[in-house]
Design a protein around this motif. Sequence first.
Motif, PDB file in Angstrom:
ATOM      1  N   TYR A 258      45.481  50.218  39.492  1.00 49.50           N
ATOM      2  CA  TYR A 258      45.288  49.883  40.641  1.00 49.50           C
ATOM      3  C   TYR A 258      43.712  49.647  41.091  1.00 49.50           C
ATOM      4  O   TYR A 258      43.003  50.632  40.866  1.00 49.50           O
ATOM      5  N   ALA A 259      43.090  48.444  41.111  1.00 50.13           N
ATOM      6  CA  ALA A 259      41.843  48.179  41.136  1.00 50.13           C
ATOM      7  C   ALA A 259      41.487  48.296  42.433  1.00 50.13           C
ATOM      8  O   ALA A 259      41.737  47.689  43.519  1.00 50.13           O
ATOM      9  N   ALA A 260      40.546  49.342  42.761  1.00 47.10           N
ATOM     10  CA  ALA A 260      39.988  49.296  44.157  1.00 47.10           C
ATOM     11  C   ALA A 260      39.097  48.018  44.835  1.00 47.10           C
ATOM     12  O   ALA A 260      38.956  47.990  46.020  1.00 47.10           O
ATOM     13  N   GLY A 261      38.462  47.303  43.876  1.00 53.74           N
ATOM     14  CA  GLY A 261      37.525  46.373  44.311  1.00 53.74           C
ATOM     15  C   GLY A 261      36.011  46.508  44.062  1.00 53.74           C
ATOM     16  O   GLY A 261      35.795  47.829  43.986  1.00 53.74           O
ATOM     17  N   LYS A 262      35.412  45.534  44.133  1.00 52.64           N
ATOM     18  CA  LYS A 262      33.878  45.720  43.803  1.00 52.64           C
ATOM     19  C   LYS A 262      33.164  46.504  44.946  1.00 52.64           C
ATOM     20  O   LYS A 262      33.312  46.115  46.178  1.00 52.64           O
ATOM     21  N   GLN A 263      32.471  47.400  44.530  1.00 55.48           N
ATOM     22  CA  GLN A 263      31.602  48.146  45.639  1.00 55.48           C
ATOM     23  C   GLN A 263      30.059  47.549  45.774  1.00 55.48           C
ATOM     24  O   GLN A 263      29.766  47.299  44.800  1.00 55.48           O
ATOM     25  N   PRO A 264      29.706  47.652  46.876  1.00 59.33           N
ATOM     26  CA  PRO A 264      28.397  47.143  47.354  1.00 59.33           C
ATOM     27  C   PRO A 264      27.442  48.305  47.001  1.00 59.33           C
ATOM     28  O   PRO A 264      28.267  49.456  47.007  1.00 59.33           O
ATOM     29  N   PHE A 265      26.169  48.287  47.371  1.00 57.95           N
ATOM     30  CA  PHE A 265      25.461  49.502  47.000  1.00 57.95           C
ATOM     31  C   PHE A 265      24.405  49.476  48.126  1.00 57.95           C
ATOM     32  O   PHE A 265      24.193  48.502  48.711  1.00 57.95           O
ATOM     33  N   ARG A 282      31.315  51.947  50.300  1.00 58.15           N
ATOM     34  CA  ARG A 282      32.931  51.546  50.204  1.00 58.15           C
ATOM     35  C   ARG A 282      33.142  49.924  49.916  1.00 58.15           C
ATOM     36  O   ARG A 282      32.109  49.256  50.245  1.00 58.15           O
ATOM     37  N   VAL A 283      34.477  49.701  49.753  1.00 55.58           N
ATOM     38  CA  VAL A 283      34.561  48.248  49.329  1.00 55.58           C
ATOM     39  C   VAL A 283      34.824  47.539  50.591  1.00 55.58           C
ATOM     40  O   VAL A 283      35.557  48.095  51.690  1.00 55.58           O
ATOM     41  N   TYR A 284      34.492  46.285  50.507  1.00 55.91           N
ATOM     42  CA  TYR A 284      34.748  45.390  51.796  1.00 55.91           C
ATOM     43  C   TYR A 284      36.124  45.228  51.827  1.00 55.91           C
ATOM     44  O   TYR A 284      37.119  45.413  50.946  1.00 55.91           O
ATOM     45  N   VAL A 285      36.494  44.977  53.259  1.00 55.14           N
ATOM     46  CA  VAL A 285      37.898  44.459  53.603  1.00 55.14           C
ATOM     47  C   VAL A 285      38.315  43.394  52.701  1.00 55.14           C
ATOM     48  O   VAL A 285      37.737  42.520  52.757  1.00 55.14           O
ATOM     49  N   GLY A 286      39.742  43.529  52.496  1.00 54.05           N
ATOM     50  CA  GLY A 286      40.512  42.644  51.578  1.00 54.05           C
ATOM     51  C   GLY A 286      40.124  42.441  50.248  1.00 54.05           C
ATOM     52  O   GLY A 286      40.553  41.708  49.619  1.00 54.05           O
ATOM     53  N   ARG A 287      38.964  42.994  50.013  1.00 52.40           N
ATOM     54  CA  ARG A 287      38.445  42.902  48.597  1.00 52.40           C
ATOM     55  C   ARG A 287      39.538  43.504  47.359  1.00 52.40           C
ATOM     56  O   ARG A 287      39.280  43.599  46.348  1.00 52.40           O
ATOM     57  N   ASN A 288      40.067  44.449  47.897  1.00 49.01           N
ATOM     58  CA  ASN A 288      41.290  45.006  47.604  1.00 49.01           C
ATOM     59  C   ASN A 288      42.064  45.849  48.508  1.00 49.01           C
ATOM     60  O   ASN A 288      41.340  46.663  49.125  1.00 49.01           O
ATOM     61  N   SER A 289      43.417  45.471  48.786  1.00 53.39           N
ATOM     62  CA  SER A 289      44.065  46.536  49.832  1.00 53.39           C
ATOM     63  C   SER A 289      44.406  47.823  49.201  1.00 53.39           C
ATOM     64  O   SER A 289      44.243  48.054  47.977  1.00 53.39           O
ATOM     65  N   PRO A 290      44.507  48.739  50.104  1.00 50.40           N
ATOM     66  CA  PRO A 290      44.866  50.216  49.590  1.00 50.40           C
ATOM     67  C   PRO A 290      46.118  50.206  48.745  1.00 50.40           C
ATOM     68  O   PRO A 290      47.111  49.247  48.851  1.00 50.40           O
TER      69      PRO A 290
END
Length: 824
Positions: A258-265, A282-290
């Motif tokens: 399961y991919a957590a999604g792209k992380q900002p820096f 942390r990952v932005y909302v909706g960029r992958n759900s839990p």
Amino acid sequence: MHRIAAAGLAGLLVCAGALAAAPPAATTAAPPQTLTLAAIMANPDWIGPPVEDAYWGVNGQNLYFRLKRAGSPIRDLYRVAASGGTPVKLGGAALAAAPGPAVFDRAHDHAAYLRHNDVFVRDVATGVTRQLTRDTAPKSGLQIAADGTLVSWSQGNDWYVWNAATGVVAPAASLKTEDNPADAKPDQMQRLQLSLFSTLRTIKADQQAVRAHADRLDAENPARAAAPFYLGAGVKIALTSLSPDARYLLVVTEPKAYAAGKQPFVVHYVDDSGYPATEPARVYVGRNSPAPQALVLLDLQAHKAYPLSADALPGIHDDPLHALRAERIAQLQKEGHADEAAALKAPKTRPLSVNFVAAGEAGYPALVWSPDGSQLAIELVANDHKDRWIETVDFADHKLVTQNRLTDPAWINWSFNALGWLPDNQTLWFESEASGWAQLYVKPLEGKARALTGTHSEVSLPVVSPDGKWFYVLSNQEAPYAYDVYRVPAAGGALQRVTHEAGIGCFECSAPFMLSPDGHQVAVLNSSAYVPPQLAVVNADGSNPRSLTDTRTPAYKAMHWAWPRFVKIPSSHGNFGIWAKYYQPADYATTHAHPAVLFVHGAGYLQDVTRGWTYYFREQMFNNLLLQEGYAVLDMDYRGSAGYGRDWRDAVYRHMGHPEIQDLLDGKAWLVRNHRVDPGRVGIYGGSYGGFLTEMALLTAPGQFAAGAAQRPPADWTTYNDGYTSDILNTPELDPEAYRVSSPIEYAQNLADPLLINHGLIDNNVMPADSIRLYQRLIELHKDNFWLSLYPMERHDFKHASSWYDEYRRIHDLFTRFVKDKHR
């Protein structure tokens, strides 16, 4: 920068007029007769440390707590008699021998505790103590079997058990996230080889015989290490929980891929390496759900694994967002985004996760075994945040049994999710907002749930007395802003007030009260508007209250502060009022109009209008400085704040920043109407959610506020996290309109009043990009009178006094120029 020197701990730990022994005090400057920014924004050591991490000793005669050293991040451990006396700082042998917070067996004959990250067990009557571990591995989840024969704890997802009969510490189970090699089936080529070569057949048969022999020995000899459990190569372990009798282990898994999604820096521009350094956030909302979670019950005695299916949970196959989903899919299809429309299709079974019980700023999984290990309660929450289920486990049929379902069309609260068992091992208790208010319920496994507390006030943090006859809770029954400890009979009856402080607890306190091991006394952390949390004890029936500490410095105690008035401001948008703290100068004259400032608390779901110590103690001191300069100050618990029931919280669903601004404008109107405030000279400021509301106030109600200062504000909710934002606004893919109407950046064109934005550059909660992007938007719109101050070494919660001073110097200058002196 001028500072008030921090006093040492001598003279800080006061009890019954006696002074505690402590290191020599540092020289303390006389408190200024006039407040200055340099003084109130200095390192808070000058105030005196709050009592932290308090707990009872094993014998119930002493309490232990920690205090921060002045000028150091180190916390020292202190001991004080529950009967009163001078607290003693522990060091050397006394510190080495001090117990940690203890858990007890059913008869309270044995206690187990962690000390310096090792496990100890103590005979309560004799005091004989045995050390079970000596290593550096972090440990948690300490528990003791009801009969005292087993002590267990977790190290990550692995559990260890000490057996009193053998004295051996051993792993409870061996968990492997891989496929069982014994289940592998020979492919066509392997089958061909075995059919051709007898030697290969003999070798394989010998291997199988050795393995079968080892399995028999494992089953017949409890002294041998147990065989591993193979959970499959496609999962990773999220959580584990061992029954106190070490019979069962619950494993919570997630898909490994399961991919957590792209992380900002965030970027550390000031770094000891001399080079800018990046840090993932942390990952932005909706960029992958839990990730969806699944439950597996391991019978350690029989060495069997049983998946616990959630397919029978009531409502698990429903889509509470059906109408919104259908509308959004139709819109995407009309716009030619068929792939995005297909991705929004509702799953056949709603994904879910084990819920977490809030505890201060942290939390713990809602997985609770009965004291004897015969029952297990699991609290599950849908990943769409609309349902919560409390399940027990049928160990005979290996299935979940629903005990309670809570549905909220907005979102399930982060708070009021505690659950547990009475000592009879058959009665479940839990918190619920089903009535619209946080209440305490009890439920026999085969019976109906029954509320023990009433509505129109909140109860939280239930603690069961050792004999199971009483629940002790924190409640604001007297008034929304007054919190005390109450107790209620487990069999039902009236809520009885135990403390009369009205200031129990604090924002960061995970345990604002603690029942003594015998259940006869209650230790509390009480506070007031200008007194940080202090330790006190009261008998369980409310008699004989006694204070044990006063950690304030002489310099701080010499200060004179303005006490707030608690007022209920009528709303112009419904038949309700908004509770607030109102501050007014002592020499406030009604012969002329005054400037005013609205302070806006953060977090959204937080209660700042209380009688206790505030998380915003610096801001409260700044408000006093404003009073000194002739301002009136108002601090409101706008809609969405904690402490006022479910409907008050849910009022902001899908349109954050609108009900709250209505309330703040009602607060301004109240000041103008009742306290001779000049409507053209009202400023507004706040941090985090308070910064967001400051931006929304200026951008959605231009001209209402003379100036605003927004600290670390979310300017675009599409870049915040999932756990908070998708609860209130759903996800941006599904509900983009909720994000559009709730994000300040969407209203940037309306800026007409001076706006100061302050943000830490290494803030990994609300990303600094939020403020930088809004700043760029204002540049492109050719706006005037907006400023952005960035703090290279600060996260969301500023730590350095120099940054606090600079931030509030800028806020003070803004208010002086555009609010106080506006017409001059």
